[in-house]
Design a protein around this motif. Structure first.
Motif, PDB file in Angstrom:
ATOM      1  N   VAL A 161      -0.821  13.327 -18.882  1.00  0.00           N
ATOM      2  CA  VAL A 161      -0.739  13.420 -17.434  1.00  0.00           C
ATOM      3  C   VAL A 161      -2.111  13.050 -16.870  1.00  0.00           C
ATOM      4  O   VAL A 161      -3.136  13.403 -17.445  1.00  0.00           O
ATOM      5  CB  VAL A 161      -0.327  14.847 -17.011  1.00  0.00           C
ATOM      6  CG1 VAL A 161      -0.392  14.998 -15.505  1.00  0.00           C
ATOM      7  CG2 VAL A 161       1.075  15.153 -17.518  1.00  0.00           C
ATOM      8  N   ALA A 162      -2.111  12.315 -15.765  1.00  0.00           N
ATOM      9  CA  ALA A 162      -3.367  11.790 -15.226  1.00  0.00           C
ATOM     10  C   ALA A 162      -4.372  12.897 -14.915  1.00  0.00           C
ATOM     11  O   ALA A 162      -4.004  13.944 -14.398  1.00  0.00           O
ATOM     12  CB  ALA A 162      -3.070  11.002 -13.958  1.00  0.00           C
TER      13      ALA A 162
ATOM     14  N   GLN B 244      -0.618   5.204  -1.759  1.00  0.00           N
ATOM     15  CA  GLN B 244       0.738   5.784  -1.741  1.00  0.00           C
ATOM     16  C   GLN B 244       1.392   5.651  -3.114  1.00  0.00           C
ATOM     17  O   GLN B 244       1.943   6.613  -3.649  1.00  0.00           O
ATOM     18  CB  GLN B 244       1.605   5.051  -0.707  1.00  0.00           C
ATOM     19  CG  GLN B 244       1.286   5.397   0.729  1.00  0.00           C
ATOM     20  CD  GLN B 244       2.106   6.575   1.243  1.00  0.00           C
ATOM     21  OE1 GLN B 244       2.886   7.167   0.515  1.00  0.00           O
ATOM     22  NE2 GLN B 244       1.911   6.919   2.498  1.00  0.00           N
ATOM     23  N   VAL B 245       1.330   4.456  -3.678  1.00  0.00           N
ATOM     24  CA  VAL B 245       2.000   4.232  -4.961  1.00  0.00           C
ATOM     25  C   VAL B 245       1.334   5.059  -6.055  1.00  0.00           C
ATOM     26  O   VAL B 245       2.001   5.665  -6.906  1.00  0.00           O
ATOM     27  CB  VAL B 245       1.996   2.728  -5.332  1.00  0.00           C
ATOM     28  CG1 VAL B 245       2.607   2.509  -6.710  1.00  0.00           C
ATOM     29  CG2 VAL B 245       2.753   1.927  -4.294  1.00  0.00           C
TER      30      VAL B 245
ATOM     31  N   THR C 114      -0.157   7.827  -5.670  1.00  0.00           N
ATOM     32  CA  THR C 114       0.218   9.224  -5.471  1.00  0.00           C
ATOM     33  C   THR C 114       1.603   9.493  -6.019  1.00  0.00           C
ATOM     34  O   THR C 114       1.832  10.500  -6.688  1.00  0.00           O
ATOM     35  CB  THR C 114       0.158   9.583  -3.968  1.00  0.00           C
ATOM     36  OG1 THR C 114      -1.144   9.302  -3.473  1.00  0.00           O
ATOM     37  CG2 THR C 114       0.461  11.055  -3.748  1.00  0.00           C
ATOM     38  N   TRP C 115       2.554   8.599  -5.745  1.00  0.00           N
ATOM     39  CA  TRP C 115       3.890   8.952  -6.229  1.00  0.00           C
ATOM     40  C   TRP C 115       4.043   8.761  -7.745  1.00  0.00           C
ATOM     41  O   TRP C 115       4.800   9.481  -8.371  1.00  0.00           O
ATOM     42  CB  TRP C 115       4.984   8.298  -5.408  1.00  0.00           C
ATOM     43  CG  TRP C 115       5.407   6.874  -5.650  1.00  0.00           C
ATOM     44  CD1 TRP C 115       5.833   6.321  -6.820  1.00  0.00           C
ATOM     45  CD2 TRP C 115       5.526   5.840  -4.659  1.00  0.00           C
ATOM     46  NE1 TRP C 115       6.193   5.007  -6.623  1.00  0.00           N
ATOM     47  CE2 TRP C 115       6.024   4.690  -5.306  1.00  0.00           C
ATOM     48  CE3 TRP C 115       5.293   5.774  -3.299  1.00  0.00           C
ATOM     49  CZ2 TRP C 115       6.267   3.495  -4.641  1.00  0.00           C
ATOM     50  CZ3 TRP C 115       5.537   4.585  -2.625  1.00  0.00           C
ATOM     51  CH2 TRP C 115       6.002   3.460  -3.287  1.00  0.00           C
ATOM     52  N   THR C 116       3.312   7.813  -8.312  1.00  0.00           N
ATOM     53  CA  THR C 116       3.489   7.628  -9.761  1.00  0.00           C
ATOM     54  C   THR C 116       2.691   8.641 -10.583  1.00  0.00           C
ATOM     55  O   THR C 116       3.129   9.046 -11.657  1.00  0.00           O
ATOM     56  CB  THR C 116       3.072   6.202 -10.190  1.00  0.00           C
ATOM     57  OG1 THR C 116       1.801   5.919  -9.635  1.00  0.00           O
ATOM     58  CG2 THR C 116       4.066   5.169  -9.731  1.00  0.00           C
ATOM     59  N   THR C 117       1.528   9.052 -10.077  1.00  0.00           N
ATOM     60  CA  THR C 117       0.679   9.943 -10.884  1.00  0.00           C
ATOM     61  C   THR C 117       0.556  11.349 -10.304  1.00  0.00           C
ATOM     62  O   THR C 117       0.148  12.266 -11.003  1.00  0.00           O
ATOM     63  CB  THR C 117      -0.754   9.388 -10.997  1.00  0.00           C
ATOM     64  OG1 THR C 117      -1.403   9.488  -9.719  1.00  0.00           O
ATOM     65  CG2 THR C 117      -0.765   7.950 -11.444  1.00  0.00           C
ATOM     66  N   GLY C 118       0.859  11.505  -9.018  1.00  0.00           N
ATOM     67  CA  GLY C 118       0.624  12.787  -8.350  1.00  0.00           C
ATOM     68  C   GLY C 118      -0.705  12.821  -7.615  1.00  0.00           C
ATOM     69  O   GLY C 118      -0.986  13.781  -6.903  1.00  0.00           O
ATOM     70  N   TYR C 119      -1.514  11.779  -7.769  1.00  0.00           N
ATOM     71  CA  TYR C 119      -2.846  11.751  -7.154  1.00  0.00           C
ATOM     72  C   TYR C 119      -3.078  10.398  -6.492  1.00  0.00           C
ATOM     73  O   TYR C 119      -2.594   9.376  -6.968  1.00  0.00           O
ATOM     74  CB  TYR C 119      -3.919  11.984  -8.222  1.00  0.00           C
ATOM     75  CG  TYR C 119      -3.669  13.220  -9.027  1.00  0.00           C
ATOM     76  CD1 TYR C 119      -3.848  14.477  -8.459  1.00  0.00           C
ATOM     77  CD2 TYR C 119      -3.207  13.143 -10.338  1.00  0.00           C
ATOM     78  CE1 TYR C 119      -3.587  15.627  -9.182  1.00  0.00           C
ATOM     79  CE2 TYR C 119      -2.944  14.299 -11.076  1.00  0.00           C
ATOM     80  CZ  TYR C 119      -3.141  15.539 -10.490  1.00  0.00           C
ATOM     81  OH  TYR C 119      -2.876  16.663 -11.192  1.00  0.00           O
ATOM     82  N   PRO C 120      -3.910  10.394  -5.410  1.00  0.00           N
ATOM     83  CA  PRO C 120      -4.021   9.152  -4.632  1.00  0.00           C
ATOM     84  C   PRO C 120      -4.803   8.036  -5.310  1.00  0.00           C
ATOM     85  O   PRO C 120      -4.724   6.889  -4.890  1.00  0.00           O
ATOM     86  CB  PRO C 120      -4.727   9.602  -3.346  1.00  0.00           C
ATOM     87  CG  PRO C 120      -5.345  10.919  -3.644  1.00  0.00           C
ATOM     88  CD  PRO C 120      -4.561  11.539  -4.741  1.00  0.00           C
TER      89      PRO C 120
ATOM     90  N   TYR D  80      -7.408  13.923 -12.595  1.00  0.00           N
ATOM     91  CA  TYR D  80      -7.848  13.524 -11.255  1.00  0.00           C
ATOM     92  C   TYR D  80      -9.203  14.143 -10.965  1.00  0.00           C
ATOM     93  O   TYR D  80      -9.345  15.366 -10.980  1.00  0.00           O
ATOM     94  CB  TYR D  80      -6.805  14.011 -10.255  1.00  0.00           C
ATOM     95  CG  TYR D  80      -7.174  13.897  -8.802  1.00  0.00           C
ATOM     96  CD1 TYR D  80      -7.432  12.662  -8.213  1.00  0.00           C
ATOM     97  CD2 TYR D  80      -7.224  15.026  -7.982  1.00  0.00           C
ATOM     98  CE1 TYR D  80      -7.735  12.558  -6.871  1.00  0.00           C
ATOM     99  CE2 TYR D  80      -7.528  14.929  -6.633  1.00  0.00           C
ATOM    100  CZ  TYR D  80      -7.778  13.702  -6.086  1.00  0.00           C
ATOM    101  OH  TYR D  80      -8.079  13.593  -4.750  1.00  0.00           O
TER     102      TYR D  80
ATOM    103  N   VAL E 174       3.128  -2.816  -3.231  1.00  0.00           N
ATOM    104  CA  VAL E 174       3.750  -1.805  -4.102  1.00  0.00           C
ATOM    105  C   VAL E 174       3.893  -2.352  -5.513  1.00  0.00           C
ATOM    106  O   VAL E 174       3.596  -1.674  -6.498  1.00  0.00           O
ATOM    107  CB  VAL E 174       5.134  -1.407  -3.540  1.00  0.00           C
ATOM    108  CG1 VAL E 174       5.919  -0.597  -4.550  1.00  0.00           C
ATOM    109  CG2 VAL E 174       4.976  -0.617  -2.254  1.00  0.00           C
TER     110      VAL E 174
ATOM    111  N   ARG F  22       2.118  -0.662  -8.708  1.00  0.00           N
ATOM    112  CA  ARG F  22       2.882  -0.075  -9.823  1.00  0.00           C
ATOM    113  C   ARG F  22       2.391  -0.601 -11.165  1.00  0.00           C
ATOM    114  O   ARG F  22       2.194   0.131 -12.117  1.00  0.00           O
ATOM    115  CB  ARG F  22       4.350  -0.514  -9.723  1.00  0.00           C
ATOM    116  CG  ARG F  22       5.192   0.306  -8.863  1.00  0.00           C
ATOM    117  CD  ARG F  22       6.545  -0.373  -8.837  1.00  0.00           C
ATOM    118  NE  ARG F  22       7.510   0.439  -8.158  1.00  0.00           N
ATOM    119  CZ  ARG F  22       8.577  -0.059  -7.543  1.00  0.00           C
ATOM    120  NH1 ARG F  22       8.780  -1.356  -7.524  1.00  0.00           N
ATOM    121  NH2 ARG F  22       9.431   0.741  -6.964  1.00  0.00           N
TER     122      ARG F  22
END
Lengths: 560, 437
Positions: B307-308, B289-290, B292-298, B310, B90, B94
């Motif tokens: 905003v990223a 997982q990380v 996805t949660w930080t950017t919204g995408y895997p 994808y 993680v 990050r």
């Protein structure tokens, strides 16, 4: 360091100052008599035509944890072909739509902050998943965060209750779960129902027996509400009732209130739990019955979970009901999981439409609840983000509450049957600014035991929001002029200027030390290993670990 | 002292599962004994470290100030940056997201095709999954798909799913022992491993390609005319079935379609019965997982806007490398494993800053001369190595268990296992120094 806010009206959840006044920020706290303070004045703002409130507190928003991330993954769609047209561009990106109903943490934190919210609580942390929830929240910039630990479907607890283990021993176990998850409170989701679904039972009413254990949801609710009280947790049992979304579920919601035998209780996303079964499609409002009950008992608080029209994703630990609603998903996707003998989760995309009878009625039921509960400091503004709609709809919701004509202009567009059966038109109440402050600041802070937040009294944390007074309340609340975090200006006219170290809000309850011993006791460890295959410490998240991650730990425990 | 029987614990070398003895000491201090894979990994790390220390005395130390400065110059002057590598914790995930955002770069994990096949499959219809402890406690039928290679990547899986020897929760009887149905191409060794873990094992050699359809038919026919086969009987009798597979080890021609079909069957079956998929992922799951949660995408995002962006087909690491073999391109390779730099990267000749232990491995194998051969010029022209520690060996990290439900702290192993292993700078700190302004 001193900051002076001059000629500003103060709205503190109890009243609104009639005349403009001056508010001082001394370091990171508020002062009402700062003229006596010594020190350098860092900044002075003339804020004629503005009001100031404490930073917003969302006590029920799904911002971190396994199911939230599954929902993000499920929704992930390739960005638009033209990169220039993507979210984040334009002159005021903070007013535009989110990139997804459940965006990433970076976007979530910034958008909440730009809206004037400074404290957000994840309401459904599984003990096994608490580290992930905290990790996600730590990556959510700008906000102080905390979480409720989900109990009531964990097989160790069910076994204890079924075996008649004394309440004191159960309290130690519950205390361990709260402490080892670094949680703020206990949440129960469809008590026993998620576990019953793992045994292929599709419905579990409050007085119905679990298929595996000789117990009912009423037993679980009573036990956990006693634990919350006897452990000394500031926030009462936070309850997602049985039968979510089912017509006629008002009966199980009222039975849930009875089950805690007069102890304090918080009913969450209450809109989804006050349905009758009359009316044209066997679906009607029972908001009046729930509101009456709340108005008669000071022990009950609610958050509403208002539905807002548009696309979203519903996500919940309530696998039983999420799976039952699978065929209603739009687009037709859904992801579910049975989790670690503790609970489950389900995420379904969903589109609320004005023209649909049930969706329209849900919209009116939420508003009815807001308008029928008299004490604004006991009913909290939420959409159960993202279930009823993404959190960026809050300014719109505030306008719905403060502006009868605006409310009716949308009501008129709904399905004709909704207009025929709903009593919303007869509710002329318009919320005042101080009531908005009460339901978004003061009330949640009191309910969570956050002494220094949610108000503008001497010594409170200087999390402040300055709004330009505007008759269009949606515009006013969507675009604060300034947001201060602990005395530092972090947002000005929508632009994020900086961040401050995050705080994690945890419960400091009376029996915390004793509870921590539970996980070290050999017999308990053996039972834990047999249940999960690993020792209790594997999933425990200590305050030291949170601090290592760069967060400050703030202990909550204020009983009003 | 009270000793429990060996139990699954978290480990950075075998998909976070291995057999460990969990020992309680009188003071409440608990130690974890290590598995063979973990020990082997640590020894390898120690060996590499010694090699690095010897090399550091030479003129061309990868840690020299000059090389570090060059790496920073490359980073600052790059026109296009790909941040990639083998990222497993993680903390490092990050940091690489932050770095990619600050450099307006493209971000993907190396070899992420298997993960993206799974994402694509799940996004098509959805999924019903279960977790390790749930399967272990609740399941009376484990349907394990694949072959012995599943047990190479997750050697502790049979024991972790077994309740053999555990008392039943109600009344002290021996717990029921679940049945295991092995489908695919299991060998004798693999079958024996499941039997040794206390399961009643039925192994049926079967074609993986057609398995979702075969299972669906077995249930349908069984429901119509009674169980006509062993598969049908087991499926119909089970109260809670867990279907186990590892996407990485699936030998099918279209992995995404296969997973999608299997998930559809599982979802349908849940309308009347209970069943869940236990999908056992590789180490990259933590990074996805990380991300996805930080950017919204895997992953497979580019930070060319706030905003990223994808685009899973366009922003894969390998595709980026194919399209950006020109001046001004830079790869920031971040590696938490002990593996070599990938050949495709070495062959590309694209400027690369390698942070982690892979540089050490490359050095040991003399990649500098290989670089001449592969890239047509000395590797010193395109590669800078910045050694850093290994998660779970040199520093603490958080990693997801293979089923992605439990995020565990992985601590450096206790001192008695590998003596003399020092604590090298963590990858997070190393990356921090690299991008510091």
């Amino acid at each position: 360091m001193i900051t002076i806010l001059k000629n500003v009206r103060l709205v503190d959840g109890i009243s609104t100052s009639a005349r403009p006044t001056t508010l001082w920020i001394l370091g990171d706290v508020i002062s009402r008599k700062g003229e006596q303070a010594q020190g350098r004045v860092e900044a002075e703002y003339d804020l004629a035509g503005h009001v100031v409130m404490a930073g917003g507190i969302d006590l029920h928003t799904h911002i971190g944890g396994g199911k939230v991330n599954l929902a993000r993954m499920l929704w992930a769609k390739p960005s638009a072909e033209s990169e220039k047209g993507s979210v984040g561009e334009g002159s005021k990106p903070w007013l535009g739509p989110l990139s997804a109903p459940v965006p990433g943490t970076w976007e979530t934190g910034r958008r909440y902050l730009q809206m004037g919210y400074t404290t957000c609580i994840e309401p459904a942390m599984l003990p096994a998943n608490a580290r992930q929830s905290h990790a996600e929240m730590q990556d959510t910039p700008g906000l102080d965060t905390g979480g409720y630990v989900v109990l009531g479907n964990d097989r160790m607890l069910l076994r204890m209750i079924a075996q008649g283990v004394p309440q004191e021993q159960i309290n130690d176990y519950v205390g361990w779960m709260v402490a080892s998850s670094s949680a703020l409170a206990i949440k129960v989701v469809n008590a026993g129902g998620i576990d019953a679904f793992k045994f292929n039972q599709r419905k579990l009413d409050v007085d119905e027996y679990h298929p595996q254990w000789p117990l009912t949801p009423r037993d679980i609710l009573r036990t956990l509400s006693r634990s919350a009280e006897e452990l000394g947790l500031a926030h009462p049992l936070h309850v997602h009732c049985s039968n979510l979304g089912v017509p006629g579920n008002i009966e199980s919601t009222l039975a849930t209130l009875d089950a805690v035998e007069g102890r304090p209780i918080h009913i969450t996303h209450a809109q989804y739990h006050c349905y009758g079964s009359q009316g044209p499609h066997g679906f009607s409002s029972a908001a009046e019955r729930l509101a009456d009950r709340v108005n008669r008992s000071s022990q009950i608080t609610l958050d509403v979970g208002q539905v807002l029209f548009g696309q979203t994703i519903t996500l919940s630990a309530d696998t039983m009901h999420q799976f039952a609603n699978r065929k209603l998903a739009k687009p037709a996707q859904g992801i579910f999981q049975d989790l670690e003998c503790q609970a489950g989760c389900g995420a379904l995309p969903f589109r609320y439409r004005e023209s649909q009878y049930v969706h329209g009625l849900q919209w009116t039921i939420g508003l009815e609840l807001f308008l029928r509960v008299q004490d604004a400091s006991r009913i909290f503004l939420t959409t159960d983000h993202p279930n009823g709609g993404p959190f960026i709809g809050y300014p719109h919701l505030i306008r719905l509450l403060m502006d009868y004509d605006f409310r009716m202009s949308i009501f008129d567009r709904l399905h004709p049957e909704v207009k025929r059966v709903s009593t919303l038109g007869s509710l002329k109440r318009e919320y005042r600014l101080d009531e908005i402050a009460a339901m978004t600041r003061l009330g949640p802070a009191r309910a969570l035991g956050l002494r220094g937040r949610g108000h503008l009294m001497e010594g409170a944390v200087a999390d402040l929001v300055v709004y330009r007074e505007d008759e269009d309340r949606e515009q006013m609340f969507a675009e604060p002029r300034m947001v201060f975090r602990r005395g530092r200006l972090v947002v000005r006219d929508g632009e994020v200027l900086g961040e401050i170290p995050k705080r994690v809000l945890v419960s400091e309850f009376a029996r915390r030390e004793e509870s921590l011993r539970w996980g070290r006791e050999v017999g308990n460890r053996k039972a834990w290993v047999e249940q999960y295959g690993y020792t209790p410490g594997v999933t425990a998240v200590g305050w030291d670990e949170l601090a290592e991650g760069g967060a400050e730990v703030e202990r909550a425990g204020w009983h009003d | 002292m009270i000793e429990f029987p060996p139990r699954a614990e978290h480990c950075p070398f075998c998909s976070l599962l291995c057999e460990l003895g969990d020992v309680a000491r009188p003071q409440g201090d608990w130690n974890v004994l290590s598995c063979a894979k973990r020990l082997a990994g640590q020894r390898q790390a120690a060996e590499l470290r010694r090699a690095s220390e010897q090399h550091a005395t030479g003129e061309r130390s990868p840690t020299s100030v000059g090389d570090f400065v060059t790496a920073r110059d490359w980073l600052q002057s790059a026109e296009r940056v790909l941040v990639t590598g083998r990222i497993h914790s993680v903390e490092v995930s990050r940091r690489v997201v932050e770095i990619a955002r600050s450099l307006r770069g493209t971000l993907d994990r190396w070899d992420s095709d298997v993960s993206f096949d799974t994402f694509k499959a799940i996004q098509t219809h959805g999924a019903y999954m279960t977790s390790l402890a749930e399967a272990r406690d609740r399941s009376d039928l484990l349907l394990v798909i694949g072959d012995d290679s599943l047990l190479e990547s997750a050697p502790g899986l049979p024991e972790s799913l077994s309740r053999s020897g555990i008392e039943d929760s109600q009344g002290g009887e021996q717990a029921r022992s679940a049945s295991v149905l092995l489908l695919g191409a299991w060998g004798e060794t693999g079958i024996a491993r499941w039997e040794q873990a206390g399961f009643r094992v039925t192994a049926i050699a079967s074609q993986l390609e057609t398995l979702p359809r075969m299972l669906s038919l077995a249930v349908r026919e069984g429901e119509r005319q009674g169980a006509t086969s062993e598969v049908s009987r087991l499926l119909l009798e089970a109260k809670y079935t867990t279907v186990v597979w590892s996407p990485k080890d699936l030998t099918v021609s279209h992995r995404d379609l296969w997973i999608s079909e299997m998930m559809r069957w599982i979802l349908r079956r849940n309308e009347t019965d209970r069943i869940g998929a236990l999908v056992w992922n590789d180490f990259g799951a933590t990074f996805h997982q990380v991300c996805t949660w930080t950017t919204g995408y895997p992953a497979r995002v580019c930070f060319n806007t706030e905003v990223a962006n994808y685009r899973p087909s366009e922003y894969s690491a390998k595709r980026w490398l194919e399209r950006n073999r020109r001046n001004g391109s830079l790869v920031l390779w971040v590696d938490e494993t002990l593996g070599d730099l990938p050949v495709e990267l070495a062959r590309s000749g694209v400027r690369t800053i390698a942070v982690g232990s892979s540089g050490l491995v490359a050095q040991r194998h003399g990649l500098e001369s290989s670089g001449q051969e592969l890239g047509g010029e000395s590797s010193s022209k395109w590669l800078r190595w910045i050694p850093a520690g290994v998660v779970g060996v040199d520093y603490v990290g958080s990693m997801f268990r293979g089923d992605q439900t439990v995020l565990a702290r992985v601590h450096p192993e206790s001192k008695e296992t590998v003596s003399g292993v020092g604590h090298r700078e963590s990858l997070v700190d190393c990356l921090g120094r690299l991008v510091a302004r």
